[in-house]
Design a protein around this motif. Sequence first.
Motif, short mmCIF file in Angstrom:
data_model
loop_
_atom_site.label_atom_id
_atom_site.label_comp_id
_atom_site.label_asym_id
_atom_site.label_seq_id
_atom_site.Cartn_x
_atom_site.Cartn_y
_atom_site.Cartn_z
N ARG A 86 -14.73 -6.50 20.92
CA ARG A 86 -15.10 -5.24 20.26
C ARG A 86 -15.78 -5.52 18.93
NH1 ARG A 86 -9.94 -2.96 20.30
NH2 ARG A 86 -9.85 -2.17 22.41
N ARG A 100 -23.76 -2.36 17.93
CA ARG A 100 -23.44 -1.33 18.94
C ARG A 100 -22.60 -0.23 18.29
NH1 ARG A 100 -24.64 -2.37 24.36
NH2 ARG A 100 -25.64 -4.39 24.49
N SER A 101 -22.72 0.97 18.84
CA SER A 101 -21.91 2.07 18.32
C SER A 101 -20.45 1.86 18.73
CB SER A 101 -22.40 3.39 18.92
OG SER A 101 -22.06 3.43 20.28
N GLU A 115 -18.52 3.78 20.33
CA GLU A 115 -18.31 4.22 21.73
C GLU A 115 -18.78 3.13 22.70
OE1 GLU A 115 -20.15 6.18 19.51
OE2 GLU A 115 -18.27 7.16 18.96
N GLU A 116 -19.98 2.62 22.39
CA GLU A 116 -20.52 1.56 23.27
C GLU A 116 -19.60 0.33 23.24
OE1 GLU A 116 -25.36 1.51 23.41
OE2 GLU A 116 -24.38 1.02 21.51
N GLN A 130 -16.67 0.78 25.36
CA GLN A 130 -16.99 0.77 26.80
C GLN A 130 -17.26 -0.65 27.33
OE1 GLN A 130 -20.56 2.89 27.83
NE2 GLN A 130 -19.30 4.49 28.79
N ILE A 131 -18.00 -1.41 26.51
CA ILE A 131 -18.46 -2.73 27.00
C ILE A 131 -17.43 -3.83 26.77
CG2 ILE A 131 -20.32 -4.46 26.80
CD1 ILE A 131 -22.15 -2.13 25.96
#
Length: 541
Positions: free
Chosen positions: A433, A441-442, A444-445, A448-449
């Motif tokens: 993260r 990256r945001s 949220e992204e 998710q990733i």
Amino acid sequence: MTLDQLQARGAQALKTGIRALFAADPDRFAHLSFRHDDLLLDLSKCALSQDDLSALLAYARTVGVEARRDAMFDGARINTTENRSVLHVALRAHAEDGFKADGEPVGEAVESVLQAMSRFASGIRDGSIAGATGARITDIVNIGIGGSDLGPVMAAIALSPYHDGPRTHFVSNIDGAHMADTLKLVDPATTLFIVASKTFTTIETMTNAQTARRFIAGALGEAAVGAHFCAVSTALDKVSAFGIGEDRTFGFWDWVGGRYSVWSAIGLPLMIAIGPQNFRAFLDGARDLDRHFKSAPARENLPILLGLAGWWHRVAQNHPSRAIIPYDQRLARLPAYLQQLDMESNGKHVGLDGLKTPTATGPVVWGEPGTNGQHAFFQLLHQGTDIVPVEFIVGANPHESAPELRIHQDLLLANCLAQSEALMKGRTLEEAREQLLKAGRSPEEAEQIAPHREFSGDRPSITLLYDKLTPFAFGRLVALYEHRVFVEAQLFGINAFDQWGVELGKELATGLLPVIQGTQSPQSRDSSTAGLVAAIAELRS
Ligand SMILES: O=P(O)(O)OC[C@H]1O[C@](O)(CO)[C@@H](O)[C@@H]1O
């Protein structure tokens, strides 16, 4: 130490995890790596504590691993299902080692074949033994399969920096493409065929040998055949029936298993390639490891330790496969060689007592050289659902001394160490993260990733490190694996030296040949086999 206790220990070590073991013991490498001269075995990246290793060593004593080893070295008939001694160690011995089979010394016979091979190899190398037209032999084609192929193929590649004799080619497959593609590369007048078969009955080898015979007879006449063939076998009568002269036949003995035969006359193509002196150095490397296996205390004994680690992974921790990843391009065929050595030896489900084994036995062995494997299947090793213990094999020094190549070796070593470190350490969800957020990256992204970029870690690996892949070091490495397979077989309680499991397919193939040729009906076969026969017939009509 009982099997149940060890299995409980294995499960517990998996739960604890390798990272935690490192955290608890900062000197773990010092405690769990072992050396024999420049050869280093690192077990510290396995899910195995020092106490677990002590427990394994105690189990090895209970099972009698050392007593069984001594029985092998003493020439006892430990291959019980074939009633044979197992003495490949005698092939690399010196006169003073005094090996005996059934009480009869074997050293003189071994030395006499080695000397005959050396005379022949030297004659081919210096041109004094030529083809039928008097032309110098430039190409050797070894015709053999399994143990009569895999060892010499692997060794010829491994020792290519020492290759100063004729070119070597190896034909094994019954697929005519293998022979046809090889024959395109050679000139009959300058080619020597070695027919290598322990039994001299193997259908692939006999069929390929007949094709090679026609190639020579067709180009140079029937009378030329003798000058372009030699043979390696234990079945001297069959060699003579094939028409190969006694002076060109190199024998070995039924106490040498096919997959343990590269040290025998089966190594002839290698000897012709690298010369008798380098071949002796290869044998000496194996002998050095034999002596270590025979005399080093179990706690310092590399084949015993490697065998125990293999058994731990397979039985105590239930990992069904084992990846062999040499970070040494010249060991490209080592995984294939070890597939036969390990899987033909330990792929058994009946123990020495004739009963079904109480545990799993040999793992599936597979692999490819690194770094290539990294760009192919390492994804699964790092993030797949199965845990595959990896065995990294790497030399510190290359043969190439050119300064511009230094970077290659540095990168090779860095990659090898990075892979075992990555398997062990992994990357947590939190770390993944954070990395994503740092990369812009945001949140949220990143959320998710991150799970896709998490590495569980705690994945075991073994590293074998040596100075440089010389003939001596290479012989030592192969012998290490031979004895490791032996040690595991004792722990499994099986006979590593027969291979009855290859027979059924051979019998069925013989029966199916007339069906494929259309002279017998497929009707008595199962519907799949009969259906496939019909489909083949349709495609061939
Ligand atoms: O040297 P041979 O007798 O031709 O046998 C070749 C190979 O075939 C096997 O018997 C298996 O079919 C192996 O064990 C052996 O290495």
